[in-house]
Scaffold this active site. Structure first.
Site, mmCIF file in Angstrom:
data_model
loop_
_atom_site.group_PDB
_atom_site.id
_atom_site.type_symbol
_atom_site.label_atom_id
_atom_site.label_comp_id
_atom_site.label_asym_id
_atom_site.label_seq_id
_atom_site.Cartn_x
_atom_site.Cartn_y
_atom_site.Cartn_z
ATOM 1 N N GLY A 58 0.839 -1.194 0.000
ATOM 2 C CA GLY A 58 0.000 0.000 0.000
ATOM 3 C C GLY A 58 0.870 1.238 0.000
ATOM 4 N N GLY A 59 0.258 2.374 -0.204
ATOM 5 C CA GLY A 59 0.988 3.631 -0.265
ATOM 6 C C GLY A 59 1.479 4.081 1.104
ATOM 7 N N GLY A 115 -1.880 2.740 6.157
ATOM 8 C CA GLY A 115 -2.353 1.905 7.255
ATOM 9 C C GLY A 115 -1.930 0.448 7.111
ATOM 10 N N SER A 138 0.912 -1.057 7.711
ATOM 11 C CA SER A 138 1.712 -1.598 8.814
ATOM 12 C C SER A 138 0.823 -2.046 9.967
ATOM 13 C CB SER A 138 2.710 -0.552 9.319
ATOM 14 O OG SER A 138 3.612 -0.214 8.294
ATOM 15 N N THR A 180 13.871 -3.460 9.782
ATOM 16 C CA THR A 180 14.942 -3.404 8.782
ATOM 17 C C THR A 180 15.634 -2.043 8.730
ATOM 18 O OG1 THR A 180 13.388 -2.708 7.071
ATOM 19 C CG2 THR A 180 13.753 -5.074 7.309
ATOM 20 N N HIS A 205 5.792 3.785 15.827
ATOM 21 C CA HIS A 205 5.537 2.370 15.521
ATOM 22 C C HIS A 205 5.715 1.516 16.770
ATOM 23 C CE1 HIS A 205 6.020 2.215 10.842
ATOM 24 N NE2 HIS A 205 4.916 2.789 11.234
ATOM 25 N N ARG A 265 3.036 -0.893 18.603
ATOM 26 C CA ARG A 265 3.240 -2.339 18.773
ATOM 27 C C ARG A 265 3.017 -2.797 20.198
ATOM 28 N NH1 ARG A 265 7.930 -1.664 15.738
ATOM 29 N NH2 ARG A 265 9.394 -1.989 17.418
ATOM 30 N N GLU A 315 16.365 -6.937 14.890
ATOM 31 C CA GLU A 315 16.781 -5.939 13.909
ATOM 32 C C GLU A 315 17.804 -6.515 12.951
ATOM 33 O OE1 GLU A 315 17.960 -2.242 15.674
ATOM 34 O OE2 GLU A 315 16.266 -2.222 17.061
#
Lengths: 164, 164, 164
Positions: free
Chosen positions: A7-8, A12, A14, A34, A49, A53, A61
């Site tokens: 998606g762009g 949404g 993620s 990443t 983020h 979460r 990572e």
């Protein structure tokens, strides 16, 4: 089980990929971040983020060798995100062949994986050659991954529509 | 009843949102034009839009305080378009908080509203910081609105596909 | 029978349009290549496309007068791609009216045609006036064609979803 959320920017994808991953996990799933290069703008996004979460994930990572890292996981892995990883690979002067080889390695793993990828190809073709290279790579990788995924979702306005 | 029509530039979202609004109105619906800044290019587009609307709508105009204006309407309101409104708010140096606050106010109204919004996030991430800010804002607002809408349509090539 | 495949750069729309065309042909279908201007980057893409096509198509070439060329074909024609054709028409200083007129001529033909078109309108509005003109033209043409097509497919990540 493998799935792709595409998606762009700020679509949404993620958030929905996280919900999807949690729903498909028996115990705490992995969050493979990443991100390698961090400026203030990206640092803020990462912080946001992380808050979103909460403690639903075990965060690991890795900027380059994703397949090695994923292989060690014994629960579903959310790869967030592949676009940043493509960036990292190009920055470290990996060839397209090396990039595709790593993608094939990831896709050959038995692990359950949820991929997140930016859709970057639906604007005007940019004049910048590197931008075009990134769009082409990103599109080819999207096709490679989608062809091996059990489920593919296109996200817009926070709504993920199953397209495969 | 609230609905969102999202789609790219010249995707046909406005025309379809107009048809949708007329279909859902009992008497003449409102057309809330958010355009504030007018150059020749935009003036032409407005003229074209007006011709397309014919006399199916009562046109009202407001560049910033949309919720106040919508509250006064006693029939379904088409907001055309939110992308221009975000532009206006940024130009008048409104903070993101003020923008989100106004969005929440609009969404808390009892009125039937049809929103039109540009999908701007599916191209390459632009180098221009303001463009990135606009994309992020636009994406967050799309998610906020879609989450409160009864129906959401993604438009491409003049075809609006219901995604919620 | 007329069909449109629309999607972003490297979305996989061309490959799927080719498969679709072959499936709908009784004998060898036509591949109408619209490419006129060739730099090294485009030459590579053309070479790749040719390899992908193998000998499944009769390749014909025309940069401007598509309707004349299509009229001569006695089997389904894949037009690859309309975005390049729009580029050619603008380069040769054809007016929007001339462009729309040629589109209408193509759409009035009895021939079975599969159109391929880039979705270029879902990024940020570019500052470049010519880019905006191209996006607007492309969007209007997408709408014109889709309205006359029996089937329309939106492609992302190699997956073509039927939207009409």
């Amino acid at each position: 089980m493998k799935a792709l959320f595409i998606g762009g920017i700020k679509s949404g994808k993620s958030k929905n990929a996280e919900d999807f991953t949690i729903k498909h996990a028996n115990k705490k799933p992995y969050y493979l971040a990443t991100t390698e290069f961090i400026d203030d703008e990206i640092a803020k996004k990462i912080e946001l983020h992380k808050l979103q979460r909460e403690d639903n994930f075990i965060t690991i990572e890795e900027a380059l060798n994703l397949s090695e890292k994923i292989k060690e996981c014994n629960e579903i892995v959310l790869v967030e995100c592949l676009s940043m990883w493509i960036n990292n690979m190009l920055y470290h002067e990996k060839s397209h062949e090396e990039i595709f080889y790593e993608i094939d390695k990831i896709l050959s793993l038995e692990n359950s994986i949820v991929f997140v990828l930016n859709d970057v190809g639906s604007g005007i073709i940019p004049e910048n050659k590197l931008a075009r290279e990134f769009i082409d790579l990103s599109g080819i990788i999207a096709q490679k991954i989608a062809s091996k995924c059990d489920e593919v979702y296109h996200t817009i306005a926070g709504i993920s529509t199953k397209i495969k």
